[in-house]
Design an enzyme around this catalytic site. Structure first.
Site, PDB file in Angstrom:
ATOM      1  N   ARG A  67     -16.044  35.343  52.787  1.00  0.00           N
ATOM      2  CA  ARG A  67     -14.737  36.158  52.978  1.00  0.00           C
ATOM      3  C   ARG A  67     -13.609  35.086  52.543  1.00  0.00           C
ATOM      4  NH1 ARG A  67     -16.912  41.000  52.783  1.00  0.00           N
ATOM      5  NH2 ARG A  67     -17.917  41.867  54.671  1.00  0.00           N
ATOM      6  N   ASN A  97     -16.584  38.878  46.300  1.00  0.00           N
ATOM      7  CA  ASN A  97     -15.628  39.655  46.446  1.00  0.00           C
ATOM      8  C   ASN A  97     -14.704  39.310  47.699  1.00  0.00           C
ATOM      9  OD1 ASN A  97     -17.377  39.803  48.413  1.00  0.00           O
ATOM     10  ND2 ASN A  97     -17.010  41.912  49.009  1.00  0.00           N
ATOM     11  N   ASP A 310     -27.097  39.744  53.091  1.00  0.00           N
ATOM     12  CA  ASP A 310     -25.970  40.649  53.000  1.00  0.00           C
ATOM     13  C   ASP A 310     -25.005  40.620  54.264  1.00  0.00           C
ATOM     14  OD1 ASP A 310     -23.941  42.472  51.852  1.00  0.00           O
ATOM     15  OD2 ASP A 310     -25.074  44.345  51.753  1.00  0.00           O
TER      16      ASP A 310
HETATM   17 ZN   LIG Z   1     -23.778  45.318  48.107  1.00  0.00          ZN
END
Ligand SMILES: [Zn+2]
Lengths: 449, 316
Positions: A67, A97, A310
């Site tokens: 993050r 991301n 994840d």
């Molecule tokens: Zn994913």
């Protein structure tokens, strides 16, 4: 724990059990495993009684959301690194991301540097495949590969590289620097507004379905593209029985594909959605019992190469709401080893050597990360974790070390506990407790000179 | 009754009790003074995150006939539309002393979350959540069928052996979901008729027969035909080609209506698309219960509020 012992970087670990079941002592010195065998002694070393503990090579997570930069209210590289260490990890691959997206050399080098400063684990940045994860044009893959961060894994995770031509080009391009494209396989049109696995239960609960075919069709396309251009493909978070079949077929055909399953897809099923508790909302969604069984079988027979968490932290308000409005994702670093223990070791499908393979050696090899996944052999970097397989605990918020409390396992009884973690020869976790931030940062600084 | 969230978990006895109380409430509506003092001093909040004037005024009338205070809290023009969370809204209502919250929400499960969250202690009535359930609609439909079949002697009875065909957009319909559970619990046999695109892809565990052919369903002589509203936007998402084809294959037109037995009941939850899923002749026929459904809705919602708010509340 005396600070003197904690600061020591010479350890004698007595009476540990190796993944293959044999007993040994280990000496860690100068950041390496220097001796293995029984009856070892080492002057000046801190002694750790490892009777009843399994020594595993330091765990490597190919799929972590840290993050930072951009979403520090959810997690930072420091807090996520601590969550990793308490879970037995010595390296995590940080997904792209962030905000700004990890799509330039500058951003991946920043993430690398923040990981080094934290010092708990090796933070290996993943680069975005496309600029801004927008799926329109390639990011500067070569610049990220050539940067100090040495990026080898590229992923738009969170989004699928759904454009087949762009995917083909990305697969081809990364061959120039031995890269791999890690695909989040989700056909976007088939999953518009999708909320949970599509099946009888989604119909009953009135939640828009996320059909298995939306994952399987992308994997089928991608393995054929990888075959056509002779590239390396990695499939993120495989969640359906059909996907396992497609990957098994691709491997039999000689296609260079690897695949991961998450701990939650190996343990949990869609029935948990019944109470609309958003802690169970994740993408891809929890699936049927048959899918869980197929993933376990695939992991056991090598079709699924690795387990990756994840780990996806979110602030409380992103889950404390109606299902449709809730964010996707679960934290997973702290619980991963216990969950995998419960899902596939307790039932005998995998043994601890398999765990060392799927949670350390193979993810390190897929991601081409230095200094990780080399196993417990003399001369290897001292990256290891001591795990107590006989422990059992009701998993609660005290067991979470990152910022996110969005764990699906809270109140569940899970087996095992990480007793100690060593990274670059120093302890990040001792007696089941994280070592202090300043102590770890000082170790990291010493290492870098 | 602590909450009314769905019909799936409702027992036959509880359903019949509620329908019988609704009969008593309907009797009140026939009196000169239509008001009961039962819920004096109680506060009922209509919390509508989705426009539905019909449902809101039905609940409002029901609460007022029981002398409750009513607060309407709608998404339009309130903090809700500015992104205030369900949690903050619930805590606001709790602070205002709401005894019952009637919630309409576009997200499936929102009433469930509200009931389980601990944010508010009030009894929760689901007035329609996403594609999930709309229990008071199913209860008023069951009430309407029971009254038509048994007139004055409806009390205590279920719907044993009654055949009900539900036609239209089952996939997106909370009315169809609440009805299939409730009507089956009461002993009825339910058949869905719809284009395959507008049915859930897996109906395992649903107590319903499924067909694609409305003509065959009509010719099997159902006791009740319930037409669902079709939303024309669906044709843009490729659920069906256009309104003409939909109407031709799945509409209750004059010709199909004429083939129904004279005793057949024609239902529609409203608002209707006349000429699309139902013809005017069918909607306005003696067999149609469309207007009765509206009137019965108030009686059924009075019964629900009564069960929720009078006497001891306990976890059910
Ligand atoms: Zn994913």
């Amino acid at each position: 724990m005396s600070s003197e012992r904690a600061a020591s970087t010479r350890y004698l670990i007595r009476g540990a059990t190796l993944p293959d079941g044999t007993g040994t002592d280990l000496v860690l010195a100068d950041g390496r495993i220097t001796e293995l065998g029984s009856g070892l002694s080492s002057a000046g070393a801190s002694v750790i009684d490892a009777a009843g503990l399994i020594a595993l090579p330091g765990l490597v997570d190919l799929h972590t959301h840290l993050r930072e930069p951009g979403f520090e209210q959810s997690e930072t590289i420091l807090t996520g690194s601590r969550a990793a260490a308490i879970g037995g990890f010595t390296s995590v691959f940080a997904m792209a991301n962030t905000s700004p997206v990890q799509d330039t050399a500058g951003v991946v080098e920043q993430v690398l540097a923040l990981g080094e400063r934290a010092g708990y684990v090796t933070v290996q940045p993943i680069g975005a495949v496309t600029v801004g994860l927008a799926g329109e044009r390639l990011a500067e893959l070569g610049a990220m590969a050539a940067s100090r961060a040495r990026v080898r894994v590229f992923s738009d995770d969170g989004f699928c590289v759904s454009d087949p031509l762009l995917m083909r080009r990305a697969l081809e391009y990364v061959k120039a620097f031995d890269g791999v494209v890690a695909q989040h396989a989700q056909e976007p049109r088939l999953t518009e507004k999708a909320q949970m696995n599509e099946g009888a239960l989604s119909g009953e609960l009135g939640l828009t379905g996320w059909p298995a075919v939306a994952e399987e069709s992308i994997i089928a396309r991608d393995v054929l593209l990888a075959e056509h251009v002779g590239s390396r493909l990695h499939v993120c978070h495989v969640s359906t029985a059909g996907s396992v079949d497609v990957i098994r077929w691709a491997k039999a055909r000689g296609i260079n594909v690897t695949a991961e399953a998450t701990p939650h897809h190996l343990l949990l099923t869609e029935d948990l959605v019944v109470g609309y508790d958003a802690r169970f909302k994740v993408n891809p969604p929890l699936r049927r019992r048959e899918d869980v069984e197929a993933l376990r079988a695939g992991l056991a027979d090598g079709t699924i190469d690795i387990v990756a968490t994840d780990h996806a932290p979110h602030p409380v308000e992103s889950k404390d709401c109606e299902w449709d409005a809730a964010a996707n994702g679960m934290v997973g670093l702290e619980s991963a080893l216990s969950v995998v223990h419960a899902a596939v070791v307790a039932g005998g499908q995998l043994d601890w050597s398999d765990i060392a393979r799927v949670l350390s050696a193979t993810p390190a090899r897929i991601g081409r990360v230095n200094g990780q996944g080399q196993g417990l052999v003399v001369g290897a970097p001292a990256e290891l974790t001591l795990y107590d397989p006989s422990a059992s605990r009701v998993f609660d918020r005290e067991d979470l070390a990152g910022k996110g409390v969005n764990s699906p396992y809270l109140t569940m009884t899970l087996p095992g506990r990480v007793h100690a973690t060593f990274h670059r020869g120093y302890a990040t976790v001792l007696d089941g407790m994280l070592r202090p931030i300043a102590e770890i940062a000082a170790h990291g600084e010493n290492d870098r000179g | 009754m602590r909450h009314l969230l769905s019909t799936k978990d409702m027992s036959r006895d509880d359903a019949i009790t509620l329908l019988d109380i609704a009969e008593d409430m309907a009797d009140v509506a026939d009196r000169e003074v239509k008001k009961l003092p039962t819920l004096r001093g109680k506060t009922v909040v209509n919390l509508f995150f989705e426009d539905s004037t019909r449902t809101r005024i039905s609940f409002e009338a029901a609460a007022k006939r029981l002398s409750a205070d009513v607060i309407n809290f709608s998404a339009k023009g309130s903090s809700v539309s500015k992104g205030e969370s369900l949690k903050d809204t619930a805590q606001t209502l709790a602070a205002m002393g709401a005894d019952a919250v009637v919630i309409r929400h576009p997200a499936s499960g929102a009433p469930h979350v509200l009931a389980e969250s601990g944010w508010i202690d009030a009894g929760i009535i689901n007035a329609g959540d996403g594609m999930h359930e709309h229990p008071t609609q199913a209860l008023l439909d069951a009430f309407t069928i029971r009254r038509r079949l048994h007139q004055g002697g409806a009390r205590g009875k279920g719907l044993d052996g009654v055949t009900v065909t539900i036609v239209g957009d089952i996939l997106h319909s909370r009315v169809a979901r609440s009805n299939v559970w409730l009507l089956t619990t009461l002993g009825a046999h339910v058949t869905f008729v719809a284009p395959p695109t507008l049915l859930p892809m897996d109906l395992t565990g649903w107590p319903a027969e499924v067909g694609f052919d409305l003509d065959a369903a009509i010719d099997s002589g159902p006791d009740v035909v319930m037409m669902l509203r079709i939303q024309l936007e669906r044709m843009n998402a490729a659920f069906f080609p256009n309104s003409r084809e939909y109407s031709r294959r799945w509409g209750l037109d004059d010709e199909r209506f004429a083939r129904l037995a004279p005793t057949s009941i024609v239902m529609h939850p409203g608002p209707m698309n006349r000429g699309l899923e139902i013809s005017s002749a069918a909607a306005d026929s003696a067999g149609s219960t469309v207007r009765e459904q509206v009137a019965n809705g108030v009686s059924v919602r009075m019964a629900a509020l009564y069960l929720l708010l009078s006497g001891d509340r306990e976890d059910s």
